[in-house]
Write a protein that holds these residues in place. Structure first.
Motif, mmCIF file in Angstrom:
data_model
loop_
_atom_site.group_PDB
_atom_site.id
_atom_site.type_symbol
_atom_site.label_atom_id
_atom_site.label_comp_id
_atom_site.label_asym_id
_atom_site.label_seq_id
_atom_site.Cartn_x
_atom_site.Cartn_y
_atom_site.Cartn_z
ATOM 1 N N PHE A 12 0.831 -1.209 0.000
ATOM 2 C CA PHE A 12 0.000 0.000 0.000
ATOM 3 C C PHE A 12 0.865 1.258 0.000
ATOM 4 N N ASN A 13 1.894 1.261 0.830
ATOM 5 C CA ASN A 13 2.768 2.433 0.875
ATOM 6 C C ASN A 13 3.426 2.681 -0.481
ATOM 7 N N SER A 14 3.789 1.590 -1.159
ATOM 8 C CA SER A 14 4.408 1.703 -2.482
ATOM 9 C C SER A 14 3.400 2.174 -3.528
ATOM 10 N N PHE A 15 2.230 1.521 -3.569
ATOM 11 C CA PHE A 15 1.190 1.931 -4.525
ATOM 12 C C PHE A 15 0.833 3.398 -4.327
ATOM 13 N N GLY A 16 0.593 3.755 -3.076
ATOM 14 C CA GLY A 16 0.146 5.107 -2.765
ATOM 15 C C GLY A 16 1.162 6.161 -3.119
ATOM 16 N N LYS A 17 2.434 5.864 -2.855
ATOM 17 C CA LYS A 17 3.508 6.823 -3.162
ATOM 18 C C LYS A 17 3.586 7.071 -4.671
ATOM 19 N N ILE B 23 -3.130 -2.229 9.849
ATOM 20 C CA ILE B 23 -2.935 -1.676 8.508
ATOM 21 C C ILE B 23 -3.098 -0.151 8.515
ATOM 22 N N ILE B 24 -4.114 0.328 9.200
ATOM 23 C CA ILE B 24 -4.329 1.777 9.266
ATOM 24 C C ILE B 24 -3.158 2.464 9.964
ATOM 25 N N GLN B 25 -2.716 1.893 11.060
ATOM 26 C CA GLN B 25 -1.662 2.520 11.860
ATOM 27 C C GLN B 25 -0.286 2.450 11.206
ATOM 28 N N GLN B 26 -0.043 1.401 10.440
ATOM 29 C CA GLN B 26 1.297 1.201 9.878
ATOM 30 C C GLN B 26 1.477 1.814 8.490
ATOM 31 N N THR B 27 0.405 2.128 7.803
ATOM 32 C CA THR B 27 0.543 2.758 6.483
ATOM 33 C C THR B 27 0.800 4.252 6.631
ATOM 34 N N ASN B 28 1.455 4.803 5.629
ATOM 35 C CA ASN B 28 1.814 6.222 5.632
ATOM 36 C C ASN B 28 0.600 7.059 5.241
ATOM 37 N N TYR C 210 0.960 10.694 -10.420
ATOM 38 C CA TYR C 210 -0.325 10.968 -11.058
ATOM 39 C C TYR C 210 -1.228 11.900 -10.252
ATOM 40 N N GLY C 211 -0.801 12.312 -9.075
ATOM 41 C CA GLY C 211 -1.602 13.228 -8.259
ATOM 42 C C GLY C 211 -2.866 12.593 -7.718
ATOM 43 N N LEU C 212 -2.844 11.270 -7.513
ATOM 44 C CA LEU C 212 -4.019 10.529 -7.077
ATOM 45 C C LEU C 212 -3.865 10.028 -5.642
ATOM 46 N N THR C 213 -4.987 9.889 -4.949
ATOM 47 C CA THR C 213 -4.985 9.351 -3.583
ATOM 48 C C THR C 213 -5.403 7.892 -3.616
ATOM 49 N N PHE C 214 -4.561 7.035 -3.062
ATOM 50 C CA PHE C 214 -4.854 5.610 -2.994
ATOM 51 C C PHE C 214 -5.704 5.313 -1.766
ATOM 52 N N CYS C 215 -6.749 4.517 -1.957
ATOM 53 C CA CYS C 215 -7.621 4.120 -0.845
ATOM 54 C C CYS C 215 -7.802 2.608 -0.811
ATOM 55 N N TYR C 216 -7.807 2.059 0.380
ATOM 56 C CA TYR C 216 -8.132 0.647 0.550
ATOM 57 C C TYR C 216 -9.541 0.515 1.109
#
Length: 288
Positions: A141-146, A177-182, A152-158
């Motif tokens: 998630f941290n990699s995808f989101g970054k 997951i919430i606490q450990q993701t950036n 692309y200026g997009l916000t990644f959401c799970y």
């Protein structure tokens, strides 16, 4: 000096004004943002005719879409159909392999659609969701989101799906997951059915992490259905909002104090054509 009579009258007038003000506030709509629609609700219809399905949805007063499938069209074609109808796509849902193997295509399609968010709703796994899986999920998630944010200026959401609520330490793996993701790169879309089904309280989860949730799936669970951690239940267990087990008003009150921007109706039931209008009518009549 005012007479006793005039003071009493003044106090009564002030009291009545206060009551009228409180009554007016209590009659304010509980949901102040118009709901959107998840394309998955109308998946059978979209598979046959995208344009006609958009017309059906717009006729319900809904102009905000979350597409989780392009239904054989290109992103540009979907965007044109939306533009022609004064509609928009704010979130684009994709599969985990898409993010792993063709993130650039995902990012470009989301931009073309006009979306601000890219959402994934399932982490591939077999059997119970484990801490090791959660750790790998956090890294992914941290990699995808970054990449999505910086390129692309997009916000990644799970989008949670129920299996992440396995117990872990003083909470669940969803907490982990919430606490450990950036938070700079990873946000969340709360699906309230898939929060309630595994035994959690959607309103409490939103209140616990008021800045992490940006999107919401509005759906309700049939009365009498007992949940579990499988992440699955028959689609017929999706019912119109307000007719199931979830305390929708408490969820919306919590959401108003959070960072949630978009609320999408999702009804996986084959009865969506009759249930969606019920859901919309229910949301409109909710007040503080």
């Amino acid at each position: 000096m005012k007479s006793l009579f005039s003071r009493v009258v003044t106090a009564l007038v002030i009291g009545l004004i206060g009551l009228q003000s409180a009554h007016a506030q209590s009659n304010q709509p509980l949901m102040t943002v118009a709901p959107g629609m998840v394309s998955y609700t109308y998946r059978a219809s979209f598979a046959k005719d995208v344009a006609a399905t958009l017309d059906t949805i717009k006729a319900l007063g809904i102009t905000n879409m979350e597409f989780s499938n392009l239904f054989g069209r290109t992103a540009a074609e979907i965007r044109q159909l939306l533009d022609e109808r004064g509609m928009r796509c704010t979130s684009f849902g994709v599969g985990y392999p898409d993010l792993q193997n063709k993130l650039a295509e995902v990012g470009k399609n989301a931009q073309t659609l006009g979306a601000s968010f890219v959402r994934v709703a399932w982490v591939p796994h077999k059997g119970p969701f484990t801490l090791d899986l959660a750790k790998q999920t956090v890294a992914d998630f941290n990699s995808f989101g970054k990449q999505l944010k910086e390129q692309y200026g997009l916000t990644f959401c799970y989008h949670n799906h129920g299996y992440e609520f396995e117990l872990h330490e003083q909470g669940t793996l969803m907490d982990y997951i919430i606490q450990q993701t950036n938070p700079d790169y990873v946000s969340f879309e709360i699906d309230i059915l898939w929060t309630y089904f595994p035994g959690a309280d959607p309103a409490a989860l939103i209140s616990k992490y008021p800045t992490r949730f940006k999107l919401m799936h509005l759906k309700d669970l049939r009365k009498g259905v007992i949940g579990n951690l499988s992440g699955g239940t028959p689609v017929t267990n999706d019912v119109a909002l307000g007719t199931g087990q979830i305390d929708i008003p408490s969820v919306l009150r919590a959401a108003r104090k959070s960072s949630i921007e978009h609320f999408y109706i999702e009804d996986e039931s084959p009865s969506y054509a009759t249930q969606v209008p019920q859901t919309i009518a229910y949301l409109k009549q909710l007040t503080n």
